[in-house]
Design a protein around this motif. Structure first.
Motif, mmCIF file in Angstrom:
data_model
loop_
_atom_site.group_PDB
_atom_site.id
_atom_site.type_symbol
_atom_site.label_atom_id
_atom_site.label_comp_id
_atom_site.label_asym_id
_atom_site.label_seq_id
_atom_site.Cartn_x
_atom_site.Cartn_y
_atom_site.Cartn_z
ATOM 1 N N ASN A 49 0.845 -1.193 0.000
ATOM 2 C CA ASN A 49 0.000 0.000 0.000
ATOM 3 C C ASN A 49 0.883 1.247 0.000
ATOM 4 O O ASN A 49 1.587 1.529 0.966
ATOM 5 C CB ASN A 49 -0.910 -0.011 1.232
ATOM 6 N N ASN A 50 0.870 2.006 -1.100
ATOM 7 C CA ASN A 50 1.730 3.189 -1.222
ATOM 8 C C ASN A 50 0.957 4.488 -1.015
ATOM 9 O O ASN A 50 1.441 5.567 -1.344
ATOM 10 C CB ASN A 50 2.411 3.198 -2.593
ATOM 11 N N ASN A 51 -0.263 4.388 -0.487
ATOM 12 C CA ASN A 51 -1.105 5.569 -0.292
ATOM 13 C C ASN A 51 -1.555 5.627 1.166
ATOM 14 O O ASN A 51 -2.340 4.783 1.619
ATOM 15 C CB ASN A 51 -2.310 5.504 -1.234
ATOM 16 N N SER A 52 -1.059 6.617 1.902
ATOM 17 C CA SER A 52 -1.398 6.735 3.323
ATOM 18 C C SER A 52 -2.871 7.064 3.547
ATOM 19 O O SER A 52 -3.361 6.975 4.679
ATOM 20 C CB SER A 52 -0.522 7.808 3.985
ATOM 21 N N TRP A 53 -3.578 7.436 2.490
ATOM 22 C CA TRP A 53 -5.006 7.733 2.596
ATOM 23 C C TRP A 53 -5.863 6.495 2.332
ATOM 24 O O TRP A 53 -7.082 6.584 2.238
ATOM 25 C CB TRP A 53 -5.391 8.855 1.634
ATOM 26 N N ILE A 54 -5.216 5.356 2.213
ATOM 27 C CA ILE A 54 -5.935 4.075 2.110
ATOM 28 C C ILE A 54 -5.639 3.272 3.366
ATOM 29 O O ILE A 54 -4.477 2.997 3.673
ATOM 30 C CB ILE A 54 -5.503 3.289 0.857
ATOM 31 N N LYS A 55 -6.672 2.920 4.098
ATOM 32 C CA LYS A 55 -6.532 2.193 5.355
ATOM 33 C C LYS A 55 -7.092 0.788 5.200
ATOM 34 O O LYS A 55 -8.225 0.606 4.737
ATOM 35 C CB LYS A 55 -7.274 2.908 6.493
ATOM 36 N N ILE A 56 -6.279 -0.206 5.562
ATOM 37 C CA ILE A 56 -6.654 -1.617 5.414
ATOM 38 C C ILE A 56 -6.892 -2.223 6.789
ATOM 39 O O ILE A 56 -6.122 -1.994 7.719
ATOM 40 C CB ILE A 56 -5.537 -2.386 4.683
ATOM 41 N N LYS A 57 -7.943 -2.996 6.886
ATOM 42 C CA LYS A 57 -8.285 -3.595 8.180
ATOM 43 C C LYS A 57 -8.822 -5.002 7.985
ATOM 44 O O LYS A 57 -9.652 -5.241 7.103
ATOM 45 C CB LYS A 57 -9.340 -2.738 8.890
ATOM 46 N N GLU A 58 -8.326 -5.937 8.794
ATOM 47 C CA GLU A 58 -8.891 -7.286 8.804
ATOM 48 C C GLU A 58 -10.101 -7.300 9.728
ATOM 49 O O GLU A 58 -10.028 -6.835 10.873
ATOM 50 C CB GLU A 58 -7.856 -8.288 9.302
ATOM 51 N N VAL A 59 -11.204 -7.820 9.230
ATOM 52 C CA VAL A 59 -12.432 -7.917 10.025
ATOM 53 C C VAL A 59 -12.815 -9.392 10.125
ATOM 54 O O VAL A 59 -12.947 -10.077 9.105
ATOM 55 C CB VAL A 59 -13.588 -7.101 9.397
ATOM 56 N N SER A 60 -12.973 -9.883 11.324
ATOM 57 C CA SER A 60 -13.311 -11.295 11.526
ATOM 58 C C SER A 60 -14.790 -11.534 11.232
ATOM 59 O O SER A 60 -15.606 -10.598 11.237
ATOM 60 C CB SER A 60 -12.995 -11.719 12.964
ATOM 61 N N VAL A 61 -15.139 -12.784 11.012
ATOM 62 C CA VAL A 61 -16.543 -13.124 10.732
ATOM 63 C C VAL A 61 -17.422 -12.873 11.952
ATOM 64 O O VAL A 61 -18.648 -12.791 11.827
ATOM 65 C CB VAL A 61 -16.674 -14.589 10.255
ATOM 66 N N GLU A 62 -16.819 -12.747 13.136
ATOM 67 C CA GLU A 62 -17.590 -12.446 14.343
ATOM 68 C C GLU A 62 -17.931 -10.962 14.440
ATOM 69 O O GLU A 62 -18.778 -10.569 15.244
ATOM 70 C CB GLU A 62 -16.812 -12.860 15.600
ATOM 71 N N ASP A 63 -17.273 -10.131 13.617
ATOM 72 C CA ASP A 63 -17.479 -8.677 13.692
ATOM 73 C C ASP A 63 -18.067 -8.100 12.419
ATOM 74 O O ASP A 63 -17.804 -6.940 12.069
ATOM 75 C CB ASP A 63 -16.140 -7.985 13.992
ATOM 76 N N LEU A 64 -18.862 -8.867 11.704
ATOM 77 C CA LEU A 64 -19.420 -8.402 10.428
ATOM 78 C C LEU A 64 -20.329 -7.188 10.586
ATOM 79 O O LEU A 64 -20.509 -6.412 9.650
ATOM 80 C CB LEU A 64 -20.183 -9.540 9.738
ATOM 81 N N SER A 65 -20.886 -7.017 11.774
ATOM 82 C CA SER A 65 -21.773 -5.864 12.018
ATOM 83 C C SER A 65 -21.002 -4.543 11.939
ATOM 84 O O SER A 65 -21.606 -3.476 11.773
ATOM 85 C CB SER A 65 -22.439 -5.991 13.389
ATOM 86 N N LYS A 66 -19.668 -4.597 12.039
ATOM 87 C CA LYS A 66 -18.846 -3.389 12.013
ATOM 88 C C LYS A 66 -18.499 -2.931 10.596
ATOM 89 O O LYS A 66 -17.839 -1.906 10.415
ATOM 90 C CB LYS A 66 -17.551 -3.618 12.801
ATOM 91 N N LEU A 67 -18.927 -3.689 9.586
ATOM 92 C CA LEU A 67 -18.555 -3.375 8.204
ATOM 93 C C LEU A 67 -19.238 -2.116 7.670
ATOM 94 O O LEU A 67 -18.822 -1.587 6.641
ATOM 95 C CB LEU A 67 -18.883 -4.561 7.287
ATOM 96 N N SER A 68 -20.265 -1.642 8.350
ATOM 97 C CA SER A 68 -20.996 -0.471 7.860
ATOM 98 C C SER A 68 -20.132 0.784 7.823
ATOM 99 O O SER A 68 -20.471 1.760 7.151
ATOM 100 C CB SER A 68 -22.236 -0.214 8.722
ATOM 101 N N GLY A 69 -18.996 0.789 8.523
ATOM 102 C CA GLY A 69 -18.133 1.960 8.540
ATOM 103 C C GLY A 69 -17.054 1.948 7.474
ATOM 104 O O GLY A 69 -16.187 2.830 7.472
#
Length: 360
Positions: A49-69
């Motif tokens: 990732n060469n762009n500091s304005w791109i943020k990557i996050k691993e989301v577990s299957v237990e936290d799918l409700s948090k994907l709305s953000g």
């Protein structure tokens, strides 16, 4: 006077709201969620990732409700184990209009995607290409064309098709985003080694294959120990390459068997087959576990290769965590050097006359 104050407040509020709207729509960081991705795969995206304005996050299957953000959601459908409630959460995210793309869904019910066919086609080419350029470009493609940001946007390079049946070498420079040099013939690869002063005249030839992970440091450690190393990424031409190289040893990073034809070929020529191991856990966790490995992973990496006559299942690659908190697979430095010495000793013994050998 009070009327002017109210008007001023309204104007300020409108300007502030417009500024917030403009920032969120065209400027703010692009947040990309990855669901059910292994550390090795996710680590590549972080690293490239060469762009500091791109943020990557691993989301577990237990936290799918948090994907709305998030502004984009990638789901690895291979081996995705979710119940109907979790599947409904993914569908709800798609219905809200949050872009979601599922790749390699082994269960048709998990194949959830709300992107148009043209966008899906481009994403498939980026993911399927599997190169450093493709991983980096995919992230920038998401920010520019899917998230629609106008600030801190880099133009993504066109997708590069995946190359099959090649010999390659780890890139020798300091730019992590540069792809490894690739070769379609043994002669071209050997000429390149000589040009780069990596060729050891008369030294043992070592083929390394089965690269589920990047064995860069292992390859460099073997070269440093004075051997000629041939990293082969091939399926159809694997035996053809090995036949032409005629190595002293084949190192296979295993996930199952190599197959009877290959085993018989190695046996007929008395070529050693050695299988260093990868553990998908942090080094400290693995070292503190008395079992080390168990279940299907142990079967694929230790038991099945033993049926091929493979030797020395020695761990050389494990997970690390960098300062930003993301996980990636990397060669364990002291073990890579020790393994290279073991390989050198094996190949030296192979060429030593019986009269000069000693048995303790």
């Amino acid at each position: 006077m009070r009327k002017k104050l109210y008007i001023s407040i309204i104007i300020v509020a409108v300007v502030l709201a417009a500024a917030i709207f403009g920032y969120c729509k065209w400027v703010s960081p692009t947040k990309i969620a990855f669901v059910n991705y292994q550390a090795a795969a996710l680590g590549k995206y972080h690293k490239l990732n060469n762009n500091s304005w791109i943020k990557i996050k691993e989301v577990s299957v237990e936290d799918l409700s948090k994907l709305s953000g998030y502004d984009m959601v990638f789901v690895n459908g291979m081996g995705l184990r979710i119940v109907e409630e979790q599947r409904a959460q993914l569908r709800k995210i798609a219905e809200k209009g949050i872009p979601i793309y599922t790749s390699m869904a082994t269960n048709p019910d998990n194949d959830i995607c709300n992107l148009d066919s043209a966008t899906v086609s481009v994403i498939k080419k980026y993911i399927g290409g599997g190169s450093k350029k493709n991983y980096r470009s995919l992230l920038n493609y998401v920010r520019k064309y899917i998230d629609g940001k106008k600030v801190s946007v880099y133009d993504p390079e066109p997708p590069v098709e995946q190359t099959f049946d090649i010999i390659y070498h780890p890139y020798l420079g300091n730019d992590d985003s540069t792809d490894d040099p690739e070769f379609n013939s043994v002669a071209d690869y050997e000429s390149w080694l000589k040009k780069e002063k990596l060729w050891h005249e008369g030294a043992s030839k070592i083929v390394i294959t089965g690269q589920i992970v990047d064995p860069r440091d292992l390859i460099l450690s073997l070269e440093k120990a004075g051997m000629n190393v041939y990293p082969v990424a091939a399926y159809r031409k694997l035996q053809e390459y090995i036949t032409e190289i005629n190595p002293d040893m084949v190192i296979n990073l295993p996930h199952g068997r190599m197959g009877d034809d290959m085993v018989q070929w190695l046996e007929a020529r008395n070529i050693l087959l050695i299988t260093p191991l990868t553990v998908t856990r942090l080094v400290d966790e693995w070292e503190s576990d008395p079992m080390g490995m168990s279940g299907g992973f142990m079967g694929q990496t230790i038991v099945m290769p033993e049926l091929d006559g493979a030797l020395y299942p020695y761990v050389v690659i494990a997970q690390e965590q960098n300062k930003d908190g993301y996980y990636f697979l990397n060669t364990i430095k002291n073990r890579a050097e020790k393994f290279a010495k073991i390989v050198h000793n094996f190949t030296t013994l192979k060429h030593k006359a019986n009269a000069d050998k000693k048995v303790a």
